[in-house]
Design a protein around this motif. Structure first.
Motif, PDB file in Angstrom:
ATOM      1  N   ASP A 195      30.257  42.207  38.182  1.00 40.32           N
ATOM      2  CA  ASP A 195      31.303  41.201  37.983  1.00 40.32           C
ATOM      3  C   ASP A 195      32.596  41.585  38.708  1.00 40.32           C
ATOM      4  OD1 ASP A 195      29.491  39.815  36.426  1.00 40.32           O
ATOM      5  OD2 ASP A 195      30.403  40.412  34.514  1.00 40.32           O
ATOM      6  N   ALA A 196      32.937  42.858  38.699  1.00 43.66           N
ATOM      7  CA  ALA A 196      34.161  43.321  39.359  1.00 43.66           C
ATOM      8  C   ALA A 196      34.064  43.155  40.872  1.00 43.66           C
ATOM      9  CB  ALA A 196      34.443  44.780  38.996  1.00 43.66           C
ATOM     10  N   ALA A 212      35.444  37.148  45.817  1.00 43.16           N
ATOM     11  CA  ALA A 212      35.985  35.799  45.646  1.00 43.16           C
ATOM     12  C   ALA A 212      37.491  35.765  45.889  1.00 43.16           C
ATOM     13  CB  ALA A 212      35.667  35.282  44.249  1.00 43.16           C
ATOM     14  N   ASP A 213      38.189  36.817  45.467  1.00 42.05           N
ATOM     15  CA  ASP A 213      39.645  36.892  45.633  1.00 42.05           C
ATOM     16  C   ASP A 213      40.035  38.349  45.870  1.00 42.05           C
ATOM     17  OD1 ASP A 213      42.405  36.865  45.508  1.00 42.05           O
ATOM     18  OD2 ASP A 213      42.511  36.144  43.444  1.00 42.05           O
ATOM     19  N   PRO A 214      40.247  38.743  47.136  1.00 41.50           N
ATOM     20  CA  PRO A 214      40.551  40.143  47.449  1.00 41.50           C
ATOM     21  C   PRO A 214      41.749  40.722  46.692  1.00 41.50           C
ATOM     22  CG  PRO A 214      40.042  38.947  49.443  1.00 41.50           C
ATOM     23  CD  PRO A 214      40.124  37.927  48.333  1.00 41.50           C
ATOM     24  N   ALA A 234      41.931  44.444  39.828  1.00 42.86           N
ATOM     25  CA  ALA A 234      42.248  45.207  38.613  1.00 42.86           C
ATOM     26  C   ALA A 234      40.989  45.715  37.913  1.00 42.86           C
ATOM     27  CB  ALA A 234      43.080  44.348  37.655  1.00 42.86           C
ATOM     28  N   ALA A 235      39.996  44.855  37.746  1.00 45.47           N
ATOM     29  CA  ALA A 235      38.758  45.273  37.065  1.00 45.47           C
ATOM     30  C   ALA A 235      38.020  46.329  37.879  1.00 45.47           C
ATOM     31  CB  ALA A 235      37.857  44.066  36.816  1.00 45.47           C
ATOM     32  N   LEU A 236      37.989  46.158  39.184  1.00 40.87           N
ATOM     33  CA  LEU A 236      37.327  47.134  40.051  1.00 40.87           C
ATOM     34  C   LEU A 236      38.020  48.493  39.949  1.00 40.87           C
ATOM     35  CD1 LEU A 236      35.148  47.683  42.187  1.00 40.87           C
ATOM     36  CD2 LEU A 236      36.784  46.915  43.905  1.00 40.87           C
ATOM     37  N   ASN A 237      39.335  48.506  40.002  1.00 39.03           N
ATOM     38  CA  ASN A 237      40.076  49.766  39.881  1.00 39.03           C
ATOM     39  C   ASN A 237      39.860  50.424  38.527  1.00 39.03           C
ATOM     40  OD1 ASN A 237      41.127  49.830  42.459  1.00 39.03           O
ATOM     41  ND2 ASN A 237      42.965  48.699  41.897  1.00 39.03           N
TER      42      ASN A 237
END
Length: 188
Positions: free
Chosen positions: A77-78, A84-86, A90-93
Protein backbone atom coordinates in the motif's frame (compact mmCIF):
# COMPACT_ATOMS: atom_id res chain seq x y z
CA UNK A 1 14.46 -16.94 -7.95
CA UNK A 2 12.91 -13.67 -9.05
CA UNK A 3 10.75 -14.09 -12.10
CA UNK A 4 10.29 -17.82 -11.55
CA UNK A 5 6.77 -18.21 -10.26
CA UNK A 6 6.92 -22.00 -9.78
CA UNK A 7 5.52 -22.31 -6.25
CA UNK A 8 2.94 -19.58 -6.88
CA UNK A 9 1.82 -21.18 -10.15
CA UNK A 10 1.29 -24.53 -8.41
CA UNK A 11 -0.57 -22.92 -5.48
CA UNK A 12 -2.81 -20.91 -7.82
CA UNK A 13 -3.60 -24.01 -9.90
CA UNK A 14 -4.50 -25.92 -6.72
CA UNK A 15 -7.07 -23.19 -5.92
CA UNK A 16 -8.34 -22.97 -9.50
CA UNK A 17 -7.13 -19.36 -9.77
CA UNK A 18 -5.87 -17.84 -13.03
CA UNK A 19 -2.16 -17.31 -13.62
CA UNK A 20 -0.65 -14.13 -12.25
CA UNK A 21 0.06 -11.45 -14.87
CA UNK A 22 3.36 -9.54 -14.96
CA UNK A 23 5.19 -11.95 -12.67
CA UNK A 24 8.48 -10.94 -14.30
CA UNK A 25 8.73 -7.51 -12.69
CA UNK A 26 11.50 -6.51 -10.24
CA UNK A 27 10.75 -7.33 -6.60
CA UNK A 28 9.73 -3.77 -5.62
CA UNK A 29 7.09 -3.75 -8.38
CA UNK A 30 6.20 -7.43 -8.14
CA UNK A 31 4.95 -6.83 -4.60
CA UNK A 32 2.33 -4.48 -6.09
CA UNK A 33 1.24 -7.17 -8.53
CA UNK A 34 0.41 -9.69 -5.82
CA UNK A 35 -3.15 -8.51 -6.46
CA UNK A 36 -4.80 -8.47 -9.86
CA UNK A 37 -8.18 -8.65 -11.57
CA UNK A 38 -9.08 -11.36 -14.08
CA UNK A 39 -12.51 -11.74 -15.63
CA UNK A 40 -13.89 -9.10 -13.29
CA UNK A 41 -12.79 -11.06 -10.20
CA UNK A 42 -10.19 -9.63 -7.79
CA UNK A 43 -7.39 -11.92 -6.60
CA UNK A 44 -4.86 -11.24 -3.84
CA UNK A 45 -1.98 -13.55 -2.93
CA UNK A 46 -1.52 -11.75 0.37
CA UNK A 47 -4.97 -12.80 1.58
CA UNK A 48 -3.84 -16.41 2.06
CA UNK A 49 -0.94 -17.87 4.03
CA UNK A 50 -0.15 -20.62 1.50
CA UNK A 51 -0.08 -18.22 -1.47
CA UNK A 52 1.99 -15.66 0.44
CA UNK A 53 4.46 -18.38 1.46
CA UNK A 54 4.71 -19.55 -2.16
CA UNK A 55 5.39 -15.98 -3.33
CA UNK A 56 8.05 -15.51 -0.63
CA UNK A 57 9.68 -18.84 -1.54
CA UNK A 58 9.77 -17.98 -5.26
CA UNK A 59 11.38 -14.63 -4.42
CA UNK A 60 13.81 -16.22 -1.94
CA UNK A 61 12.52 -13.93 0.81
CA UNK A 62 12.41 -14.84 4.49
CA UNK A 63 9.15 -16.18 5.88
CA UNK A 64 8.16 -17.21 9.34
CA UNK A 65 5.25 -17.82 11.61
CA UNK A 66 2.96 -16.12 11.46
CA UNK A 67 3.26 -15.49 7.71
CA UNK A 68 4.00 -11.73 7.28
CA UNK A 69 0.89 -10.96 5.21
CA UNK A 70 -0.01 -7.77 7.10
CA UNK A 71 3.51 -6.38 6.78
CA UNK A 72 3.63 -7.13 3.06
CA UNK A 73 0.20 -5.52 2.54
CA UNK A 74 1.33 -2.39 4.38
CA UNK A 75 4.47 -2.23 2.24
CA UNK A 76 2.42 -2.77 -0.93
CA UNK A 77 0.00 0.00 0.00
CA UNK A 78 2.84 2.42 0.80
CA UNK A 79 4.58 1.79 -2.53
CA UNK A 80 1.31 2.12 -4.47
CA UNK A 81 0.62 5.43 -2.72
CA UNK A 82 4.03 6.82 -3.69
CA UNK A 83 3.62 5.75 -7.32
CA UNK A 84 0.19 7.41 -7.41
CA UNK A 85 1.51 10.56 -5.73
CA UNK A 86 5.31 10.93 -5.34
CA UNK A 87 4.76 13.48 -2.55
CA UNK A 88 2.83 10.90 -0.49
CA UNK A 89 5.83 9.24 1.15
CA UNK A 90 4.94 9.39 4.86
CA UNK A 91 3.76 5.77 5.06
CA UNK A 92 6.76 4.54 3.08
CA UNK A 93 9.18 6.40 5.36
CA UNK A 94 7.46 5.03 8.46
CA UNK A 95 7.93 1.48 7.18
CA UNK A 96 11.54 2.12 6.17
CA UNK A 97 12.22 3.14 9.78
CA UNK A 98 11.79 -0.55 10.68
CA UNK A 99 15.22 -1.34 9.25
CA UNK A 100 18.54 0.03 8.12
CA UNK A 101 21.51 -0.85 5.96
CA UNK A 102 24.70 -1.61 7.82
CA UNK A 103 27.95 -1.23 5.87
CA UNK A 104 31.01 -3.40 6.28
CA UNK A 105 34.11 -4.35 4.34
CA UNK A 106 35.36 -7.81 3.43
CA UNK A 107 38.07 -9.13 1.09
CA UNK A 108 35.91 -8.22 -1.95
CA UNK A 109 35.12 -4.65 -0.87
CA UNK A 110 32.06 -2.98 0.55
CA UNK A 111 29.28 -5.22 1.86
CA UNK A 112 25.78 -4.15 2.83
CA UNK A 113 23.77 -5.94 5.50
CA UNK A 114 20.06 -5.39 6.01
CA UNK A 115 19.38 -4.90 9.69
CA UNK A 116 15.68 -5.34 10.48
CA UNK A 117 15.00 -5.84 14.18
CA UNK A 118 11.58 -7.50 13.85
CA UNK A 119 11.83 -10.70 11.75
CA UNK A 120 8.22 -10.29 10.64
CA UNK A 121 9.27 -7.18 8.68
CA UNK A 122 12.32 -8.62 6.86
CA UNK A 123 10.55 -9.62 3.64
CA UNK A 124 8.49 -6.42 3.42
CA UNK A 125 11.57 -4.30 4.13
CA UNK A 126 13.52 -6.10 1.37
CA UNK A 127 10.70 -5.26 -1.06
CA UNK A 128 10.74 -1.62 0.03
CA UNK A 129 14.50 -1.44 -0.37
CA UNK A 130 14.26 -2.86 -3.87
CA UNK A 131 11.55 -0.34 -4.74
CA UNK A 132 13.84 2.48 -3.57
CA UNK A 133 16.66 1.10 -5.72
CA UNK A 134 14.33 1.10 -8.74
CA UNK A 135 13.02 4.57 -7.94
CA UNK A 136 16.55 5.91 -7.71
CA UNK A 137 17.64 4.28 -10.99
CA UNK A 138 14.49 4.93 -13.07
CA UNK A 139 12.12 7.24 -11.20
CA UNK A 140 9.91 8.08 -14.17
CA UNK A 141 9.61 4.49 -15.37
CA UNK A 142 7.62 2.96 -12.48
CA UNK A 143 3.97 3.18 -13.41
CA UNK A 144 0.45 1.99 -12.79
CA UNK A 145 -1.39 0.68 -15.85
CA UNK A 146 -3.30 3.52 -17.57
CA UNK A 147 -6.49 1.44 -17.62
CA UNK A 148 -8.44 2.76 -14.61
CA UNK A 149 -9.96 -0.72 -14.09
CA UNK A 150 -6.53 -2.36 -13.81
CA UNK A 151 -4.54 -2.56 -10.57
CA UNK A 152 -1.23 -3.72 -12.09
CA UNK A 153 2.06 -1.82 -12.06
CA UNK A 154 5.17 -2.18 -14.17
CA UNK A 155 8.66 -0.90 -14.77
CA UNK A 156 8.72 0.61 -18.24
CA UNK A 157 11.78 -0.80 -19.98
CA UNK A 158 10.68 0.29 -23.46
CA UNK A 159 13.18 2.19 -25.57
CA UNK A 160 10.96 5.29 -25.78
CA UNK A 161 9.76 5.24 -22.16
CA UNK A 162 6.18 5.72 -23.32
CA UNK A 163 4.57 2.45 -22.21
CA UNK A 164 1.15 3.05 -20.65
CA UNK A 165 -0.41 -0.40 -20.30
CA UNK A 166 0.43 -3.50 -18.30
CA UNK A 167 -0.30 -5.33 -21.55
CA UNK A 168 -1.45 -3.88 -24.84
CA UNK A 169 -3.76 -6.85 -25.46
CA UNK A 170 -5.10 -7.14 -21.92
CA UNK A 171 -5.67 -3.46 -21.17
CA UNK A 172 -4.56 -1.16 -23.99
CA UNK A 173 -6.72 -2.53 -26.80
CA UNK A 174 -9.72 -3.08 -24.52
CA UNK A 175 -9.53 0.43 -23.09
CA UNK A 176 -9.15 2.00 -26.55
CA UNK A 177 -12.06 -0.07 -27.92
CA UNK A 178 -14.26 0.93 -24.97
CA UNK A 179 -13.33 4.61 -25.41
CA UNK A 180 -14.11 4.40 -29.15
CA UNK A 181 -17.44 2.66 -28.44
CA UNK A 182 -18.38 5.36 -25.92
CA UNK A 183 -17.49 8.12 -28.41
CA UNK A 184 -19.51 6.51 -31.21
CA UNK A 185 -22.48 5.90 -28.91
CA UNK A 186 -22.28 9.51 -27.69
CA UNK A 187 -22.56 10.83 -31.27
CA UNK A 188 -25.65 8.76 -32.11
Amino acid sequence: MLGADDAVTAALAARGWPARPLADQPLGVDLLNTRWVAGGVAYDLLDHDDLTEAWLADRELPTGRPVPRRQLREARDAVAAVIADPADHAALNALLDRGRVRLAVDEHGQVEHEDVADPAWRAAWACLRDYLRLREATPDRLRKCANPDCVLHFQDVSRTSRRQWCSMTACGNRFKARRHHDRVRGQA
